[in-house]
Design a protein around this motif. Sequence first.
Motif, short mmCIF file in Angstrom:
data_model
loop_
_atom_site.label_atom_id
_atom_site.label_comp_id
_atom_site.label_asym_id
_atom_site.label_seq_id
_atom_site.Cartn_x
_atom_site.Cartn_y
_atom_site.Cartn_z
N LEU A 12 31.26 -9.57 -13.60
CA LEU A 12 30.80 -9.33 -14.97
C LEU A 12 31.43 -8.08 -15.57
O LEU A 12 31.77 -7.14 -14.85
N GLY A 13 31.55 -8.06 -16.87
CA GLY A 13 32.04 -6.89 -17.57
C GLY A 13 33.51 -6.61 -17.35
O GLY A 13 33.94 -5.46 -17.39
N ASP A 14 34.29 -7.65 -17.07
CA ASP A 14 35.73 -7.49 -16.87
C ASP A 14 36.04 -6.52 -15.73
O ASP A 14 36.93 -5.68 -15.83
N THR A 15 35.25 -6.61 -14.64
CA THR A 15 35.47 -5.78 -13.47
C THR A 15 35.83 -6.66 -12.28
O THR A 15 35.80 -7.88 -12.36
N LEU A 16 36.12 -6.01 -11.18
CA LEU A 16 36.35 -6.68 -9.91
C LEU A 16 35.33 -6.16 -8.91
O LEU A 16 34.82 -5.05 -9.05
N VAL A 17 35.04 -6.96 -7.89
CA VAL A 17 34.22 -6.53 -6.76
C VAL A 17 34.91 -6.98 -5.48
O VAL A 17 35.62 -7.99 -5.48
N PRO A 18 34.72 -6.24 -4.37
CA PRO A 18 35.26 -6.72 -3.11
C PRO A 18 34.69 -8.10 -2.80
O PRO A 18 33.52 -8.38 -3.08
N PHE A 19 35.51 -8.95 -2.21
CA PHE A 19 35.09 -10.31 -1.89
C PHE A 19 33.88 -10.31 -0.97
O PHE A 19 32.95 -11.09 -1.14
N GLU A 20 33.86 -9.43 0.04
CA GLU A 20 32.74 -9.40 0.98
C GLU A 20 31.57 -8.65 0.36
O GLU A 20 31.67 -7.49 -0.01
N SER A 55 44.19 -15.71 -8.14
CA SER A 55 45.26 -15.22 -9.00
C SER A 55 46.52 -14.95 -8.18
O SER A 55 46.45 -14.29 -7.15
N PRO A 56 47.66 -15.43 -8.66
CA PRO A 56 48.91 -15.16 -7.94
C PRO A 56 49.43 -13.74 -8.22
O PRO A 56 50.31 -13.26 -7.52
N LEU A 57 48.86 -13.09 -9.22
CA LEU A 57 49.33 -11.76 -9.62
C LEU A 57 48.42 -10.66 -9.08
O LEU A 57 47.21 -10.86 -8.95
N PRO A 58 48.98 -9.49 -8.81
CA PRO A 58 48.13 -8.37 -8.40
C PRO A 58 47.30 -7.90 -9.60
O PRO A 58 47.70 -8.12 -10.75
N PRO A 59 46.17 -7.25 -9.36
CA PRO A 59 45.37 -6.76 -10.48
C PRO A 59 46.08 -5.61 -11.19
O PRO A 59 46.91 -4.91 -10.59
N ASP A 60 45.74 -5.41 -12.44
CA ASP A 60 46.25 -4.27 -13.20
C ASP A 60 45.79 -2.99 -12.50
O ASP A 60 44.63 -2.91 -12.08
N PRO A 61 46.64 -1.99 -12.38
CA PRO A 61 46.23 -0.74 -11.75
C PRO A 61 45.02 -0.08 -12.41
O PRO A 61 44.27 0.65 -11.77
N ASP A 62 44.82 -0.34 -13.71
CA ASP A 62 43.67 0.23 -14.42
C ASP A 62 42.40 -0.61 -14.31
O ASP A 62 41.34 -0.20 -14.79
N ALA A 63 42.50 -1.78 -13.69
CA ALA A 63 41.32 -2.64 -13.54
C ALA A 63 40.25 -1.88 -12.76
O ALA A 63 40.54 -1.17 -11.80
N ARG A 64 39.00 -2.02 -13.21
CA ARG A 64 37.87 -1.32 -12.58
C ARG A 64 37.31 -2.17 -11.44
O ARG A 64 37.07 -3.36 -11.60
N LEU A 65 37.12 -1.54 -10.28
CA LEU A 65 36.58 -2.21 -9.12
C LEU A 65 35.23 -1.57 -8.78
O LEU A 65 35.17 -0.36 -8.52
N VAL A 66 34.18 -2.35 -8.81
CA VAL A 66 32.83 -1.90 -8.45
C VAL A 66 32.70 -2.09 -6.94
O VAL A 66 32.59 -3.23 -6.47
N THR A 67 32.70 -1.01 -6.19
CA THR A 67 32.78 -1.10 -4.73
C THR A 67 31.50 -1.59 -4.07
O THR A 67 31.54 -2.10 -2.95
N ARG A 68 30.37 -1.41 -4.71
CA ARG A 68 29.06 -1.71 -4.11
C ARG A 68 28.90 -0.94 -2.80
O ARG A 68 28.12 -1.29 -1.93
N ASP A 69 29.69 0.13 -2.67
CA ASP A 69 29.69 0.98 -1.47
C ASP A 69 29.91 0.18 -0.19
O ASP A 69 29.39 0.51 0.87
N HIS A 70 30.73 -0.87 -0.29
CA HIS A 70 30.99 -1.76 0.85
C HIS A 70 32.40 -2.34 0.67
O HIS A 70 32.57 -3.36 0.01
#
Length: 171
Positions: free
Chosen positions: A152-160, A119-134
């Motif tokens: 899944l579930g319209d969330t984000l996760v860290p790439f790593e 995505s060329p755009l930054p994520p929405d500030p309200d977007a939920r990020l599931v950290t997976r504690d990593h």
Amino acid sequence: MTAYALTVDAGARDLRAADHLLHALADRLALPGDTVGCTHLVRGERPRVVVSLSLSSRPLLDTVRERLAGAGHGAVTPGLPDGSGRAVLFPGASRLTGTLSVAELLACSAIDRVTVLGSPLPPDPDARLVTRDHVRPQWQGDGLVLAATPALGDTLVPFEAPDPTPCCADH
């Protein structure tokens, strides 16, 4: 990154071992919460992962260097090996657990920006990020940038991923 930095080459063969070393050093040396600890890939005849510690002052740097000198953690050299480390220890890292909004992640940590792969755009500030504690942001220019991917579930996760499947694991 800071001018008060040193690199430790303990001959770590992978990121997991280097992460473990950084956490062990933080505990054993009672490093303050504003310490930045990064991993750096070294290529060449002897590929390995070295770690760097960026500290807030010259006296703290001198104390850490002195304590590392005889501790058997490997070669200690002044400065950073490069400007593109993968941050493991950084201000706010311990608060990045569970699910946070992008705005919360940015507000409670030293991460300067979140990008979404593809995505060329930054994520929405309200977007939920599931950290997976990593959460492992990378230095890009003068800032820490966390790469994320849609999940899944319209969330984000860290790439790593915290426990990546080794290449060719099914062979």
